[in-house]
Design an enzyme around this catalytic site. Structure first.
Site, PDB file in Angstrom:
ATOM      1  N   LYS A  22     -30.199  20.402   1.270  1.00  0.00           N
ATOM      2  CA  LYS A  22     -29.530  19.499   2.231  1.00  0.00           C
ATOM      3  C   LYS A  22     -29.038  18.240   1.523  1.00  0.00           C
ATOM      4  O   LYS A  22     -27.885  17.826   1.705  1.00  0.00           O
ATOM      5  CB  LYS A  22     -30.504  19.101   3.327  1.00  0.00           C
ATOM      6  N   ASN A  23     -29.896  17.655   0.682  1.00  0.00           N
ATOM      7  CA  ASN A  23     -29.575  16.344   0.106  1.00  0.00           C
ATOM      8  C   ASN A  23     -28.661  16.420  -1.109  1.00  0.00           C
ATOM      9  O   ASN A  23     -28.314  15.391  -1.688  1.00  0.00           O
ATOM     10  CB  ASN A  23     -30.866  15.588  -0.208  1.00  0.00           C
ATOM     11  N   CYS A 116     -33.286   4.319  11.473  1.00  0.00           N
ATOM     12  CA  CYS A 116     -33.536   5.650  12.049  1.00  0.00           C
ATOM     13  C   CYS A 116     -35.045   5.772  12.223  1.00  0.00           C
ATOM     14  O   CYS A 116     -35.791   4.810  12.113  1.00  0.00           O
ATOM     15  CB  CYS A 116     -32.998   6.721  11.123  1.00  0.00           C
ATOM     16  N   ARG A 121     -33.545   1.346   6.870  1.00  0.00           N
ATOM     17  CA  ARG A 121     -32.483   2.007   6.087  1.00  0.00           C
ATOM     18  C   ARG A 121     -31.271   1.085   5.833  1.00  0.00           C
ATOM     19  O   ARG A 121     -30.165   1.347   6.271  1.00  0.00           O
ATOM     20  CB  ARG A 121     -32.010   3.298   6.761  1.00  0.00           C
ATOM     21  N   ASP A 306     -40.106  12.730   0.706  1.00  0.00           N
ATOM     22  CA  ASP A 306     -39.750  13.793   1.658  1.00  0.00           C
ATOM     23  C   ASP A 306     -40.794  14.900   1.721  1.00  0.00           C
ATOM     24  O   ASP A 306     -40.670  15.804   2.539  1.00  0.00           O
ATOM     25  CB  ASP A 306     -38.391  14.402   1.298  1.00  0.00           C
ATOM     26  N   ARG A 398     -32.287  19.917  11.663  1.00  0.00           N
ATOM     27  CA  ARG A 398     -31.376  19.072  10.876  1.00  0.00           C
ATOM     28  C   ARG A 398     -31.457  19.437   9.399  1.00  0.00           C
ATOM     29  O   ARG A 398     -30.473  19.351   8.665  1.00  0.00           O
ATOM     30  CB  ARG A 398     -31.750  17.592  11.023  1.00  0.00           C
TER      31      ARG A 398
HETATM   32  C1  EPZ Z   1     -32.015   9.885   0.424  1.00  0.00           C
HETATM   33  O1  EPZ Z   1     -31.893   8.900   1.434  1.00  0.00           O
HETATM   34  C2  EPZ Z   1     -32.399  11.168   1.143  1.00  0.00           C
HETATM   35  N1  EPZ Z   1     -31.334  11.539   2.084  1.00  0.00           N
HETATM   36  C3  EPZ Z   1     -33.709  10.956   1.900  1.00  0.00           C
HETATM   37  O2  EPZ Z   1     -34.071  12.217   2.487  1.00  0.00           O
HETATM   38  C4  EPZ Z   1     -34.793  10.564   0.891  1.00  0.00           C
HETATM   39  O3  EPZ Z   1     -35.990  10.298   1.580  1.00  0.00           O
HETATM   40  C5  EPZ Z   1     -34.349   9.310   0.121  1.00  0.00           C
HETATM   41  O4  EPZ Z   1     -33.070   9.551  -0.505  1.00  0.00           O
HETATM   42  C6  EPZ Z   1     -35.343   8.941  -0.970  1.00  0.00           C
HETATM   43  O5  EPZ Z   1     -35.497  10.000  -1.849  1.00  0.00           O
HETATM   44  C7  EPZ Z   1     -30.212  12.126   1.607  1.00  0.00           C
HETATM   45  O6  EPZ Z   1     -30.049  12.309   0.416  1.00  0.00           O
HETATM   46  C8  EPZ Z   1     -29.193  12.535   2.623  1.00  0.00           C
HETATM   47  P1  EPZ Z   1     -32.496   5.563  -0.667  1.00  0.00           P
HETATM   48  P2  EPZ Z   1     -31.265   7.443   1.071  1.00  0.00           P
HETATM   49  O7  EPZ Z   1     -31.208   4.845  -0.559  1.00  0.00           O
HETATM   50  O8  EPZ Z   1     -30.141   7.601   0.121  1.00  0.00           O
HETATM   51  C9  EPZ Z   1     -33.877   1.190   0.275  1.00  0.00           C
HETATM   52  C10 EPZ Z   1     -34.863  13.676   4.155  1.00  0.00           C
HETATM   53  O9  EPZ Z   1     -35.931  13.751   4.793  1.00  0.00           O
HETATM   54  N2  EPZ Z   1     -32.444   0.846   0.285  1.00  0.00           N
HETATM   55  O10 EPZ Z   1     -32.943   6.053  -2.002  1.00  0.00           O
HETATM   56  O11 EPZ Z   1     -31.007   6.726   2.343  1.00  0.00           O
HETATM   57  C11 EPZ Z   1     -34.283   1.926   1.543  1.00  0.00           C
HETATM   58  O12 EPZ Z   1     -34.587   1.022   2.569  1.00  0.00           O
HETATM   59  C12 EPZ Z   1     -34.202  12.323   3.921  1.00  0.00           C
HETATM   60  O13 EPZ Z   1     -34.267  14.653   3.653  1.00  0.00           O
HETATM   61  C13 EPZ Z   1     -32.062  -0.473   0.334  1.00  0.00           C
HETATM   62  O14 EPZ Z   1     -32.889  -1.374   0.373  1.00  0.00           O
HETATM   63  O15 EPZ Z   1     -32.508   6.790   0.342  1.00  0.00           O
HETATM   64  C14 EPZ Z   1     -35.513   2.686   1.121  1.00  0.00           C
HETATM   65  O16 EPZ Z   1     -36.625   1.816   1.188  1.00  0.00           O
HETATM   66  C15 EPZ Z   1     -34.986  11.173   4.538  1.00  0.00           C
HETATM   67  N3  EPZ Z   1     -30.739  -0.787   0.362  1.00  0.00           N
HETATM   68  C16 EPZ Z   1     -35.245   3.003  -0.347  1.00  0.00           C
HETATM   69  O17 EPZ Z   1     -34.170   2.138  -0.748  1.00  0.00           O
HETATM   70  C17 EPZ Z   1     -29.764   0.195   0.311  1.00  0.00           C
HETATM   71  O18 EPZ Z   1     -28.561  -0.139   0.310  1.00  0.00           O
HETATM   72  C18 EPZ Z   1     -34.849   4.457  -0.584  1.00  0.00           C
HETATM   73  O19 EPZ Z   1     -33.622   4.641   0.012  1.00  0.00           O
HETATM   74  C19 EPZ Z   1     -30.178   1.547   0.260  1.00  0.00           C
HETATM   75  C20 EPZ Z   1     -31.517   1.854   0.245  1.00  0.00           C
END
Ligand code: EPZ
Length: 419
Positions: A22-23, A116, A121, A306, A398
């Site tokens: 998915k990711n 969410c 996020r 995850d 999803r």
């Molecule tokens: C990706 O989300 C994945 N989703 C998530 O999978 C996964 O949990 C996450 O990476 C971490 O591995 C997809 O790839 C579609 P991040 P993403 O930006 O990109 C902070 C699932 O269950 N952050 O690495 O949103 C954020 O708050 C889903 O499959 C900022 O502060 O994750 C979090 O604490 C859930 N500012 C941390 O980084 C930003 O601009 C990780 O977020 C962006 C993120």
């Protein structure tokens, strides 16, 4: 609202091919909009998040065709750069459409993807990265507007190795004039899959899998491409957790064990026998899971957030006491309250939970509060006494291509009731 109905107590046995990731599929579908040729993606998971992304691409004007796990796109027909509100709200990860739309059209507008189920996020790292490439980024009435027809390469350091921000910047940088270097980039395998896809459509990206990514800018013509999505390491890990909790012997095919080091190490600690091949793995478990002392989630290659909920369900029936720390998201323990309804013994404060394993959980009516919570409750139902119903399975759909079908294939007594 649909539900799973699970009769616990049956081990899992057999062989299963794991779905596409998915990711990886979601950012690659976003990146496809950069091409004006024909894009064919194989091993694309049939899940609701992909459905939503395909609907977004269709509403932007791209041609979209799907036949099972093969998706054919004609992004050249796309003419709009404003994301449809409803869909970009429903699919949080649509935020990484900004980079490719900016790259293609010089403009991108999307609804601010609020928080969410698992946390606030924020998207500040995405927007700062796009601005560093020269985009004009503004926010008004809940919408994010990015404009810039003359993006230029830049040195970008991410304060946090955000997966989505890394992906967004990679895609926008591909059409910038000059080269871009991203430091403290995310190292997840899905970044490597996106890099490989971008290179398949004529970009020049390297360094994925390390903390420093390089993108040669200035791509002009983007040819057609056929690309196979990588296997889903989280879907694979979910099934492995199910075997570890319910017992049995299962072989997973078409997986990449190299992507699963942290989770496999914890499964060994729980006493699972693992026989690893290059793209297959056999797991055997014929006793109660042993104690997993500590699980702490970190960016890749650390333990994946995850997989935290699924391992939580495993620890709930293990021999000892486990400490689980969720370092990435501020609200990713929503499975605790539901597991407690099944008899799990949990103490949780902020981002730390202590779970004392019990011999058997009891079947109960529980609710999937987020995607991975739903997977965890399904695993718990497999090894609980009696009947467990898991409501709100639309959230599970999803990210999983028929989690119930996969488990039923392996001998679980699970049925689906659509709401
Ligand atoms: C990706 O989300 C994945 N989703 C998530 O999978 C996964 O949990 C996450 O990476 C971490 O591995 C997809 O790839 C579609 P991040 P993403 O930006 O990109 C902070 C699932 O269950 N952050 O690495 O949103 C954020 O708050 C889903 O499959 C900022 O502060 O994750 C979090 O604490 C859930 N500012 C941390 O980084 C930003 O601009 C990780 O977020 C962006 C993120």
């Amino acid at each position: 609202m649909g539900r799973f109905i699970i009769e616990g107590g049956y081990p899992l046995n057999g062989t299963l091919r794991v779905q596409g990731a998915k990711n990886a599929a979601l950012p690659i579908l976003a990146a496809a909009i950069m091409s004006e040729g024909e894009i064919t993606l194989t091993n694309c998971p049939q899940i609701r998040d992909v459905d939503n992304m395909l609907e977004i691409l269709g509403e932007l004007g791209a041609g979209v065709e799907r036949q099972d796990d093969t998706v054919k796109l004609l992004p050249g027909k796309a003419s709009r750069s404003v994301m449809p509100n409803r869909l970009s709200k429903e699919l949080r990860s649509s935020i990484f459409m900004l980079g490719p739309l900016l790259s293609r059209f010089g403009r991108a507008v999307c609804t601010y993807p609020g928080g969410c189920e698992i946390g606030h996020r924020p998207v500040d790292l995405h927007l700062r990265g796009l601005a560093a490439l020269g985009a004009e980024v503004s926010e008004e009435r809940g919408r994010i507007i990015c404009e810039g027809t003359n993006l230029r390469g830049a040195e970008i350091h991410l304060d946090y190795p955000s997966v989505g921000a890394t992906e967004n910047i990679m895609m926008a940088a591909a059409s910038a004039r000059g080269d871009t270097c991203i430091t403290n980039a995310a190292r997840e395998p899905e970044i490597e899959d996106l890099q490989n896809f971008l290179n398949a459509i004529g970009c020049s990206v390297w360094g994925a899998g390390t903390s420093t990514l390089y993108i040669r800018g200035g791509i002009e013509h983007i040819p057609s491409a056929v690309y196979r999505i990588m296997p889903d390491r989280i879907a694979a890990g979910t099934i492995l957790c199910g075997v570890a909790a319910a017992g049995g012997k299962v072989t997973l095919c078409d997986i990449c064990c190299d992507h699963m080091g942290a989770a496999l190490s914890k499964l060994r600690e729980a006493g699972c026998l693992l026989d690893q091949g290059k793209d297959a793995l056999t797991i055997e478990m014929n006793h109660r899971p042993r104690e997993i002392k500590l699980i702490e989630t970190y960016p890749y290659p650390g333990f994946p957030t995850d997989m935290q909920a699924q391992f939580f369900a495993l620890c709930a029936v293990a021999e000892g006491t486990s400490v689980i720390v969720e370092n990435l998201f501020e609200n990713r323990f929503r499975h605790c309250a539901e597991l407690a309804k099944m008899g799990a013994v949990i103490t949780q404060k902020d981002r730390t939970a202590v779970v004392r394993g019990v011999k058997r959980l009891s079947g109960a009516n529980v609710y999937a509060r987020d995607l991975r919570c739903g997977a965890a409750l399904t695993i718990a139902g497999l090894c609980a006494d009696g009947i467990t119903t898991v409501d709100n399975i639309e959230l599970i759909d999803r990210g999983y291509q028929g989690l119930d079908d996969m488990l039923r294939t392996l001998g679980a007594h699970i049925t689906r009731e659509d709401g």
